[in-house]
Design a protein around this motif. Structure first.
Motif, PDB file in Angstrom:
ATOM      1  N   VAL B 101       0.840  -1.196   0.000  1.00  0.00           N
ATOM      2  CA  VAL B 101       0.000   0.000   0.000  1.00  0.00           C
ATOM      3  C   VAL B 101       0.879   1.252   0.000  1.00  0.00           C
ATOM      4  CG1 VAL B 101      -1.768   1.277   1.266  1.00  0.00           C
ATOM      5  CG2 VAL B 101      -1.885  -1.215   1.125  1.00  0.00           C
ATOM      6  N   ALA B 102       1.945   1.188   0.806  1.00  0.00           N
ATOM      7  CA  ALA B 102       2.844   2.340   0.910  1.00  0.00           C
ATOM      8  C   ALA B 102       3.528   2.627  -0.434  1.00  0.00           C
ATOM      9  CB  ALA B 102       3.898   2.089   1.980  1.00  0.00           C
ATOM     10  N   PHE B 103       3.752   1.562  -1.194  1.00  0.00           N
ATOM     11  CA  PHE B 103       4.421   1.668  -2.500  1.00  0.00           C
ATOM     12  C   PHE B 103       3.767   2.727  -3.383  1.00  0.00           C
ATOM     13  CE2 PHE B 103       5.250  -0.089  -6.814  1.00  0.00           C
ATOM     14  CZ  PHE B 103       6.626  -0.162  -6.749  1.00  0.00           C
ATOM     15  N   ALA B 104       2.427   2.727  -3.375  1.00  0.00           N
ATOM     16  CA  ALA B 104       1.703   3.683  -4.227  1.00  0.00           C
ATOM     17  C   ALA B 104       1.995   5.123  -3.821  1.00  0.00           C
ATOM     18  CB  ALA B 104       0.206   3.424  -4.143  1.00  0.00           C
ATOM     19  N   LEU B 105       2.305   5.315  -2.538  1.00  0.00           N
ATOM     20  CA  LEU B 105       2.610   6.669  -2.079  1.00  0.00           C
ATOM     21  C   LEU B 105       4.085   6.984  -2.290  1.00  0.00           C
ATOM     22  CD1 LEU B 105       0.550   6.539   1.212  1.00  0.00           C
ATOM     23  CD2 LEU B 105      -0.059   7.752  -0.874  1.00  0.00           C
ATOM     24  N   GLU B 106       4.926   5.986  -2.077  1.00  0.00           N
ATOM     25  CA  GLU B 106       6.369   6.189  -2.237  1.00  0.00           C
ATOM     26  C   GLU B 106       6.716   6.628  -3.654  1.00  0.00           C
ATOM     27  OE1 GLU B 106       8.018   2.453  -1.144  1.00  0.00           O
ATOM     28  OE2 GLU B 106       8.438   3.064   0.923  1.00  0.00           O
ATOM     29  N   VAL B 107       6.135   5.924  -4.625  1.00  0.00           N
ATOM     30  CA  VAL B 107       6.537   6.204  -5.998  1.00  0.00           C
ATOM     31  C   VAL B 107       6.067   7.572  -6.481  1.00  0.00           C
ATOM     32  CG1 VAL B 107       6.670   3.800  -6.677  1.00  0.00           C
ATOM     33  CG2 VAL B 107       4.556   5.052  -7.042  1.00  0.00           C
ATOM     34  N   ILE B 108       5.130   8.165  -5.782  1.00  0.00           N
ATOM     35  CA  ILE B 108       4.771   9.524  -6.203  1.00  0.00           C
ATOM     36  C   ILE B 108       5.386  10.552  -5.261  1.00  0.00           C
ATOM     37  CG2 ILE B 108       2.674   8.797  -7.404  1.00  0.00           C
ATOM     38  CD1 ILE B 108       1.068   9.761  -5.034  1.00  0.00           C
ATOM     39  N   GLY B 109       6.337  10.057  -4.442  1.00  0.00           N
ATOM     40  CA  GLY B 109       7.157  10.966  -3.668  1.00  0.00           C
ATOM     41  C   GLY B 109       6.505  11.562  -2.430  1.00  0.00           C
ATOM     42  N   LYS B 110       5.530  10.842  -1.834  1.00  0.00           N
ATOM     43  CA  LYS B 110       4.926  11.353  -0.589  1.00  0.00           C
ATOM     44  C   LYS B 110       5.929  11.242   0.549  1.00  0.00           C
ATOM     45  CE  LYS B 110       0.627  12.215  -1.682  1.00  0.00           C
ATOM     46  NZ  LYS B 110      -0.292  13.170  -1.693  1.00  0.00           N
ATOM     47  N   PRO B 111       5.939  12.225   1.454  1.00  0.00           N
ATOM     48  CA  PRO B 111       6.884  12.152   2.570  1.00  0.00           C
ATOM     49  C   PRO B 111       6.585  10.962   3.488  1.00  0.00           C
ATOM     50  CG  PRO B 111       5.384  14.007   2.822  1.00  0.00           C
ATOM     51  CD  PRO B 111       5.159  13.454   1.459  1.00  0.00           C
ATOM     52  N   ARG B 112       7.635  10.489   4.134  1.00  0.00           N
ATOM     53  CA  ARG B 112       7.526   9.266   4.930  1.00  0.00           C
ATOM     54  C   ARG B 112       6.520   9.394   6.079  1.00  0.00           C
ATOM     55  NH1 ARG B 112      12.648   5.573   6.132  1.00  0.00           N
ATOM     56  NH2 ARG B 112      12.909   6.086   3.948  1.00  0.00           N
ATOM     57  N   HIS B 113       6.465  10.562   6.713  1.00  0.00           N
ATOM     58  CA  HIS B 113       5.559  10.673   7.864  1.00  0.00           C
ATOM     59  C   HIS B 113       4.092  10.598   7.420  1.00  0.00           C
ATOM     60  CE1 HIS B 113       4.657  14.950   7.038  1.00  0.00           C
ATOM     61  NE2 HIS B 113       5.915  14.994   6.625  1.00  0.00           N
ATOM     62  N   THR B 114       3.817  11.114   6.214  1.00  0.00           N
ATOM     63  CA  THR B 114       2.459  10.985   5.682  1.00  0.00           C
ATOM     64  C   THR B 114       2.132   9.510   5.459  1.00  0.00           C
ATOM     65  OG1 THR B 114       2.938  12.999   4.434  1.00  0.00           O
ATOM     66  CG2 THR B 114       0.903  11.831   3.886  1.00  0.00           C
ATOM     67  N   ILE B 115       3.091   8.806   4.857  1.00  0.00           N
ATOM     68  CA  ILE B 115       2.873   7.393   4.563  1.00  0.00           C
ATOM     69  C   ILE B 115       2.591   6.628   5.853  1.00  0.00           C
ATOM     70  CG2 ILE B 115       3.976   5.300   3.663  1.00  0.00           C
ATOM     71  CD1 ILE B 115       5.519   7.081   1.714  1.00  0.00           C
ATOM     72  N   ARG B 116       3.338   6.963   6.897  1.00  0.00           N
ATOM     73  CA  ARG B 116       3.184   6.232   8.152  1.00  0.00           C
ATOM     74  C   ARG B 116       1.805   6.405   8.774  1.00  0.00           C
ATOM     75  NH1 ARG B 116       8.798   6.607   9.714  1.00  0.00           N
ATOM     76  NH2 ARG B 116       8.451   8.704  10.494  1.00  0.00           N
ATOM     77  N   THR B 117       1.180   7.551   8.545  1.00  0.00           N
ATOM     78  CA  THR B 117      -0.148   7.730   9.131  1.00  0.00           C
ATOM     79  C   THR B 117      -1.256   7.242   8.199  1.00  0.00           C
ATOM     80  OG1 THR B 117      -0.164   9.997   8.312  1.00  0.00           O
ATOM     81  CG2 THR B 117       0.464   9.680  10.610  1.00  0.00           C
TER      82      THR B 117
END
Lengths: 298, 229
Positions: B101-117
């Motif tokens: 799930v995080a992959f979809a956010l990582e590849v568009i460059g979302k910051p890590r803290h956003t991904i974690r929440t």
């Protein structure tokens, strides 16, 4: 950005054997290129060294050599005056038979050839330093056969053999470097294609969730660049080892000591090393980019 | 939200067009089924919507994008606002549920803290909060599809496209997936779902767009799968 680096190193690990082959080939290619660059540098320095030393030697005939200690005979003064007036000539020095013998004894001190040579076999010479060392041949043609002249020798033609040897070393290393570079390029290109193929599902999903093409391809480029840079570092290391264990020993030997200027550690680390890193990185990046453009449509 | 104007798609290897002069519109927040037999053009239509393909003629609009005319470098922007779910889930087998799930956010460059929440929130939404660290191979088909939906939804897309999302699932699990898609639809996300599943279409009573041999055969506001074949 972390993500991209992680993907790149995962890619290198995944095709570990290919990555190693790629690095080794790149290193050999760059190492040869570096050796060629060092050869070029040595040739330049040798030329500088010798051109300041070499001269055209106008050897005088037996009567003059036997009697004239300080170029006071009419024949010698005449030749000397004429040479000094020549625009091709920077300066003229007279070396009498005794001076020549003293120099000979100095050069070949302790060697058996000394026993064979008498002062009588050495001529007195006018040592002509050229304004342009490359035009010594003109003095040779002008003064050969003149009264009082035994023969005229351009020392450059003697040194030319050394230069042509160094030149062929350079050409051979560059030639091998080109062939190896071709192998390295093909390997890099191949590995990237393989890497892209093994990761096509992942890349497909990345594209699907809106990753840019750039973002999906940067890991492959990084793989290539890392290969190039690691290869360059290994190549530089190889050159350092080559210098320490091969060149330094060769140069300290009797044959080449003081013949060729030595290659310093600063030449390897300060000049060739950085050049190789830049060349390695640039070529790897270019290869990677072209490969992605031509073969990887994701 | 989605508008097709006289869209045709001809593949060079096929004599018959995959889509033939199709015009249809889906409003913001709508839930629409796209039905029709295999080869009727459902998948082609979805591919055109995410710019996997460009129409041979006609115009495809998604939000304010003219999808067919979009420059290649703008395509990622479009896809970041769309979520996609497939019959075969398309999860990365070497990543955990949360990582997928995080992959979809990582590849568009979302910051890590956003991904974690955001990732735990969306896993909670699909009832997989307890399985964040499982690998896809340890999941049932229904669970895998819920991960895929979480991944499609995590970036709060304008449109969720689902291509036969229940195709590999038993009826009971399928019902669960449909409940989830409805819940996502209620957040305001437009949902377009291509399906063969008569039972699901009939029980939902939502809009039905039927394709037949590339042509628009039917468009009912509260339709059923239909009897006439």
């Amino acid at each position: 950005m972390m993500f991209v680096w992680r993907e790149a190193f995962a890619g290198l690990r995944r095709n570990l054997t290919m990555s190693i082959a790629m690095v080794i080939t790149t290193a050999i290619s760059l190492g040869l290129l570096g050796a060629g660059l060092l050869a070029v540098r040595t040739i330049d320095r040798t030329e500088d060294l010798y051109y300041s030393l070499i001269a055209v030697q106008v050897a005088l005939d037996e009567p003059t050599s036997a009697d004239d200690r300080d170029c006071s005979s009419p024949v010698c003064t005449g030749l000397r005056g004429e040479l000094e007036a020549n625009p091709l000539v920077a300066s003229v020095e007279y070396e009498s038979r005794d001076d020549a013998f003293a120099r000979f004894q100095r050069i070949y001190a302790g060697q058996s050839i000394l026993q064979l040579v008498r002062p009588q076999s050495l001529p007195a010479t006018l040592r002509v330093t050229m304004a342009d060392p490359l035009r010594g041949e003109e003095i040779v043609t002008q003064y050969t056969g003149r009264p009082g002249v035994r023969n005229v020798v351009d020392q450059r033609s003697t040194v030319a053999d050394l230069f042509s040897f160094l030149g062929s070393v350079r050409n051979a290393t560059f030639g091998l470097a080109v062939v190896q570079a071709l192998a390295a390029l093909l390997l890099i290109s191949n590995t990237i294609q393989l890497s892209a193929f093994t990761r096509r599902t992942e890349v497909g999903i990345m594209r699907l969730v809106g990753a840019s093409r750039w973002y999906t391809q940067v890991p492959f480029l990084i793989e290539a660049v890392v290969t190039g840079v690691v290869g360059a570092v290994l190549a530089t290391g190889g050159l350092v080892l080559g210098k320490i264990f091969f060149l330094d020993r060769l140069m300290s030997g009797r044959l080449l000591a003081n013949t060729i200027p030595p290659i310093g550690m600063s030449d390897v680390l300060g000049y060739v090393g950085p050049v190789l890193v830049v060349v390695g990185a640039v070529i790897a990046t270019a290869t990677g980019y072209v490969t992605l453009r031509l073969y990887v449509r994701t | 939200m989605i508008r097709l104007e006289n869209v045709s798609k001809v593949y060079p290897t096929s004599a018959r067009p995959a889509l033939d002069d199709v015009s249809v519109e889906v409003e913001r927040g709508e839930f629409a089924f796209l039905i029709g037999p295999s080869g009727s053009g459902k998948s082609t239509l979805l591919r055109l919507l995410i710019r996997e393909d460009v129409p041979s003629s006609g115009t495809v609009w998604v939000a304010n994008w003219n999808v067919g005319g979009l420059a290649g470098r703008r395509v990622p922007r479009l896809r970041q606002r769309m979520g996609c779910v497939f019959q075969d889930f398309r999860l990365l087998p070497n990543k955990t549920v949360a990582e997928n799930v995080a992959f979809a956010l990582e590849v568009i460059g979302k910051p890590r803290h956003t991904i974690r929440t955001v990732v735990p929130e969306v896993l909670d939404l699909v009832n997989l909060a307890g399985k964040a660290d499982r690998m896809p191979s340890e999941l049932s088909g229904g669970e895998a599809q819920r991960v895929a939906i979480a991944r499609a939804f995590v970036n709060r897309p304008l449109v969720l496209l689902a291509d036969e999302p229940t195709g590999n699932l038993d009826p009971e699990t399928s019902a669960g997936i449909m409940t989830l898609l409805e819940r996502i639809n209620r957040t305001g996300t437009t949902v377009v779902m291509a399906t063969h599943d008569r039972q699901i279409v009939d029980s939902m009573r939502r809009r039905v767009v039927e394709l037949s041999a590339g042509r628009l055969a039917r468009d009912d506001n509260r339709g059923v799968y239909g009897v006439a074949r």
